[in-house]
Design a protein around this motif. Structure first.
Motif, PDB file in Angstrom:
ATOM      1  N   GLY A 232      -1.165   9.038  -6.615  1.00 25.04           N
ATOM      2  CA  GLY A 232      -2.269   8.595  -7.450  1.00 25.04           C
ATOM      3  C   GLY A 232      -1.827   7.895  -8.720  1.00 25.04           C
ATOM      4  N   ASN A 233      -0.629   8.234  -9.237  1.00 22.66           N
ATOM      5  CA  ASN A 233      -0.145   7.569 -10.444  1.00 22.66           C
ATOM      6  C   ASN A 233       0.330   6.144 -10.182  1.00 22.66           C
ATOM      7  N   ASP A 234       0.376   5.729  -8.910  1.00 21.03           N
ATOM      8  CA  ASP A 234       0.763   4.356  -8.585  1.00 21.03           C
ATOM      9  C   ASP A 234      -0.435   3.439  -8.385  1.00 21.03           C
ATOM     10  N   VAL A 235      -1.648   3.975  -8.462  1.00 22.28           N
ATOM     11  CA  VAL A 235      -2.844   3.168  -8.210  1.00 22.28           C
ATOM     12  C   VAL A 235      -3.000   2.023  -9.202  1.00 22.28           C
ATOM     13  N   PRO A 236      -2.852   2.231 -10.529  1.00 20.46           N
ATOM     14  CA  PRO A 236      -2.971   1.078 -11.450  1.00 20.46           C
ATOM     15  C   PRO A 236      -1.955  -0.019 -11.158  1.00 20.46           C
ATOM     16  N   MET A 237      -0.738   0.350 -10.794  1.00 21.43           N
ATOM     17  CA  MET A 237       0.288  -0.631 -10.469  1.00 21.43           C
ATOM     18  C   MET A 237      -0.081  -1.408  -9.211  1.00 21.43           C
ATOM     19  N   ILE A 238      -0.589  -0.719  -8.205  1.00 23.07           N
ATOM     20  CA  ILE A 238      -0.978  -1.363  -6.952  1.00 23.07           C
ATOM     21  C   ILE A 238      -2.132  -2.324  -7.177  1.00 23.07           C
ATOM     22  N   GLN A 239      -3.092  -1.937  -7.998  1.00 19.51           N
ATOM     23  CA  GLN A 239      -4.248  -2.791  -8.253  1.00 19.51           C
ATOM     24  C   GLN A 239      -3.903  -3.985  -9.128  1.00 19.51           C
ATOM     25  N   GLU A 240      -2.874  -3.881  -9.950  1.00 19.55           N
ATOM     26  CA  GLU A 240      -2.479  -4.990 -10.819  1.00 19.55           C
ATOM     27  C   GLU A 240      -1.707  -6.051 -10.053  1.00 19.55           C
ATOM     28  N   ALA A 241      -0.952  -5.680  -9.034  1.00 15.38           N
ATOM     29  CA  ALA A 241      -0.123  -6.625  -8.293  1.00 15.38           C
ATOM     30  C   ALA A 241      -0.981  -7.527  -7.413  1.00 15.38           C
ATOM     31  N   HIS A 242      -0.374  -8.633  -6.971  1.00 21.05           N
ATOM     32  CA  HIS A 242      -1.087  -9.534  -6.069  1.00 21.05           C
ATOM     33  C   HIS A 242      -1.414  -8.846  -4.747  1.00 21.05           C
ATOM     34  N   ALA A 243      -0.491  -8.061  -4.243  1.00 22.41           N
ATOM     35  CA  ALA A 243      -0.689  -7.311  -2.998  1.00 22.41           C
ATOM     36  C   ALA A 243      -0.172  -5.905  -3.205  1.00 22.41           C
ATOM     37  N   GLY A 244      -0.845  -4.950  -2.587  1.00 20.71           N
ATOM     38  CA  GLY A 244      -0.457  -3.555  -2.732  1.00 20.71           C
ATOM     39  C   GLY A 244      -0.251  -2.898  -1.382  1.00 20.71           C
ATOM     40  N   VAL A 245       0.766  -2.059  -1.306  1.00 23.05           N
ATOM     41  CA  VAL A 245       1.078  -1.309  -0.095  1.00 23.05           C
ATOM     42  C   VAL A 245       1.082   0.173  -0.445  1.00 23.05           C
ATOM     43  N   ALA A 255      -3.163   6.294  -3.089  1.00 31.19           N
ATOM     44  CA  ALA A 255      -2.487   4.998  -3.097  1.00 31.19           C
ATOM     45  C   ALA A 255      -2.860   4.189  -1.861  1.00 31.19           C
ATOM     46  N   ALA A 256      -2.964   4.849  -0.710  1.00 34.94           N
ATOM     47  CA  ALA A 256      -3.310   4.131   0.522  1.00 34.94           C
ATOM     48  C   ALA A 256      -4.720   3.564   0.452  1.00 34.94           C
ATOM     49  N   ARG A 257      -5.633   4.289  -0.146  1.00 30.96           N
ATOM     50  CA  ARG A 257      -7.018   3.817  -0.234  1.00 30.96           C
ATOM     51  C   ARG A 257      -7.173   2.675  -1.232  1.00 30.96           C
ATOM     52  N   ALA A 258      -6.327   2.627  -2.248  1.00 31.34           N
ATOM     53  CA  ALA A 258      -6.438   1.582  -3.254  1.00 31.34           C
ATOM     54  C   ALA A 258      -5.617   0.340  -2.927  1.00 31.34           C
ATOM     55  N   SER A 259      -4.877   0.355  -1.818  1.00 32.31           N
ATOM     56  CA  SER A 259      -3.955  -0.739  -1.512  1.00 32.31           C
ATOM     57  C   SER A 259      -4.564  -1.697  -0.501  1.00 32.31           C
ATOM     58  N   ASP A 260      -3.891  -2.828  -0.330  1.00 34.09           N
ATOM     59  CA  ASP A 260      -4.298  -3.811   0.675  1.00 34.09           C
ATOM     60  C   ASP A 260      -3.773  -3.458   2.061  1.00 34.09           C
ATOM     61  N   PHE A 261      -2.613  -2.840   2.113  1.00 34.40           N
ATOM     62  CA  PHE A 261      -1.997  -2.436   3.376  1.00 34.40           C
ATOM     63  C   PHE A 261      -1.574  -0.977   3.252  1.00 34.40           C
ATOM     64  N   SER A 262      -1.688  -0.251   4.343  1.00 33.61           N
ATOM     65  CA  SER A 262      -1.296   1.150   4.368  1.00 33.61           C
ATOM     66  C   SER A 262      -0.351   1.375   5.534  1.00 33.61           C
ATOM     67  N   MET A 263       0.687   2.142   5.296  1.00 35.41           N
ATOM     68  CA  MET A 263       1.672   2.407   6.336  1.00 35.41           C
ATOM     69  C   MET A 263       2.261   3.803   6.145  1.00 35.41           C
ATOM     70  N   PRO A 264       2.716   4.433   7.223  1.00 34.05           N
ATOM     71  CA  PRO A 264       3.250   5.799   7.108  1.00 34.05           C
ATOM     72  C   PRO A 264       4.706   5.876   6.662  1.00 34.05           C
ATOM     73  N   ARG A 265       5.459   4.776   6.791  1.00 31.61           N
ATOM     74  CA  ARG A 265       6.878   4.790   6.452  1.00 31.61           C
ATOM     75  C   ARG A 265       7.246   3.528   5.677  1.00 31.61           C
ATOM     76  N   PHE A 266       8.211   3.687   4.779  1.00 31.40           N
ATOM     77  CA  PHE A 266       8.672   2.555   3.975  1.00 31.40           C
ATOM     78  C   PHE A 266       9.352   1.495   4.841  1.00 31.40           C
ATOM     79  N   LYS A 267       9.975   1.905   5.926  1.00 33.70           N
ATOM     80  CA  LYS A 267      10.729   0.972   6.758  1.00 33.70           C
ATOM     81  C   LYS A 267       9.833  -0.071   7.422  1.00 33.70           C
ATOM     82  N   TYR A 268       8.527   0.229   7.541  1.00 30.41           N
ATOM     83  CA  TYR A 268       7.612  -0.736   8.153  1.00 30.41           C
ATOM     84  C   TYR A 268       7.337  -1.923   7.241  1.00 30.41           C
ATOM     85  N   LEU A 269       7.799  -1.845   5.996  1.00 34.00           N
ATOM     86  CA  LEU A 269       7.667  -2.984   5.096  1.00 34.00           C
ATOM     87  C   LEU A 269       8.509  -4.163   5.570  1.00 34.00           C
TER      88      LEU A 269
END
Length: 383
Positions: A232-245, A255-269
């Protein structure tokens, strides 16, 4: 977490519960403090059993993912609320910060405004306002030669707080030359502010291209940012960026609800950017320029026909023919939206292919001009 034990007799417990605990529980004022005193009176003379700890393990393939994305020309900043030593350890473990004899870590952790100016000056001397991939530089603070792509900058939230707005912008511009930046002890607001400063860091770039200057004139930032978070502390950062994961993990779904993309693992980036990101750019570049080409082709034929019709305003095509031509030309656009010029395995194997997008190799002034020339020549030949 420390674990300890003590055996309490029944008589001692009854006396404690009837006197201290009853008085603390029924107190009308300072109940919490009195309960704490009652606990302390009972929890004494204990025998130490041991201690427990929770290991904050990295997900699988995180170092390899960061390495691949850095080969694609993507710069990484780690914004965390952890303390400095933990942040540096995590940054080194995940291959974010360079390690080895040529690696150099520059720390900005002072809270004295006069010392901040001195440290910023040292950082500028270290980086020498050059690109991270160019000549080795000499560090003013220590002996030895360091390549700028081996320099990592570590900055604390307290240091960022006492900086003036102008110094913050200068530090961010300097940090864009470093291989990695780690910012620790940050609040959610500070994370969002750093993302905004990175977006604005290209506004005064003297080496900006013509397209960047046009985007700047239109009020659009010339640097594209992607924020990745799992709490939850990453939500302002995600909303400020052009794209959020948002990474779905043990810290909830905020964080997943406030982002543009949601994924279960970092490696899927890695496939998200190197495969789907490049496919999206390549398809968008073709469809946009082909749409321009189609319109220019129609206009040039009408212009050439104007010389024969004495510019009377008579159209060479009727409306039905124009609609039919647009329908026919829609077919290649439809097929190209599903085009894959390279296999996903090849794109993952060669991350440098992703740089076509950030460098605007497929959609720039030269490519648009070439499409314009093709439309003119084909319209003249067809007429």
């Amino acid at each position: 977490l420390v674990l300890a034990v003590r055996e309490i007799g029944e008589a001692e417990y009854r006396e404690w519960a009837a006197t201290r605990w009853h008085a603390a529980s029924t107190a009308m004022e300072d109940r919490a403090e009195k309960r704490a005193e009652a606990y302390a009176a009972l929890e004494c003379n204990m025998t130490l059993l041991g201690a427990t700890a929770i290991q904050d393990r990295l997900q699988e393939d995180v170092p390899f993912t960061i390495k691949s994305l850095r080969e694609a020309g993507i710069r990484f900043w780690m914004l965390t609320g952890d303390k400095l030593s933990t942040a540096v350890q995590v940054g080194t473990t995940c291959n974010l910060m360079a390690s080895g004899p040529q690696a150099h870590v520059f720390v900005l952790d002072t809270v004295n405004p006069s010392e901040i100016d001195n440290q910023v000056h040292q950082l500028g001397d270290l980086l020498q306002h050059r690109d991270a991939e160019q000549t080795p530089l000499s560090s003013p603070s220590s002996a030895g030669v360091f390549d700028t792509n081996q320099v990592s900058v570590v900055m604390t939230g307290a240091c960022l707080m006492v900086m003036s707005p102008e110094v913050r912008r200068k530090v961010v511009r300097l940090c864009m030359k470093a291989a990695a930046v780690v910012c620790c002890r940050l609040t959610p607001t500070q994370k969002a502010e750093l993302v905004r400063l990175v977006k604005e860091s290209g506004d005064n770039d003297p080496n900006a291209t013509l397209v960047d200057r046009v985007l700047r004139w239109l009020g659009t930032s010339t640097r594209t940012t992607l924020a990745i978070g799992d709490g939850g502390n990453d939500v302002p950062m995600i909303q400020e960026a052009h794209a959020g994961v948002g990474i779905v993990g043990h810290e909830g779904l905020q964080a997943a609800r406030a982002s543009d993309f949601s994924m279960p693992r970092f490696k899927y980036l890695r496939p998200l950017l190197l495969v789907h990101g490049r496919y999206s750019y390549e398809r968008t570049a073709f469809v946009a320029q082909f749409s321009f080409f189609k319109s220019w082709w129609f206009c040039f034929i009408q212009i050439f026909y104007g010389f024969y019709s004495a510019f009377s305003g008579v159209s060479l095509f009727d409306s039905l023919a124009i609609m039919a031509c647009n329908a026919v030309l829609l077919v290649p656009i439809t097929f190209y939206t599903l085009n894959r010029d390279l296999e996903p395995a090849d794109l993952l194997r060669h991350p440098v292919l992703y740089m076509q997008g950030p460098h605007s190799l497929l959609f720039n002034i030269s490519s648009v001009t070439w499409w314009w020339i093709r439309a003119c020549l084909q319209a003249f030949g067809g007429f």
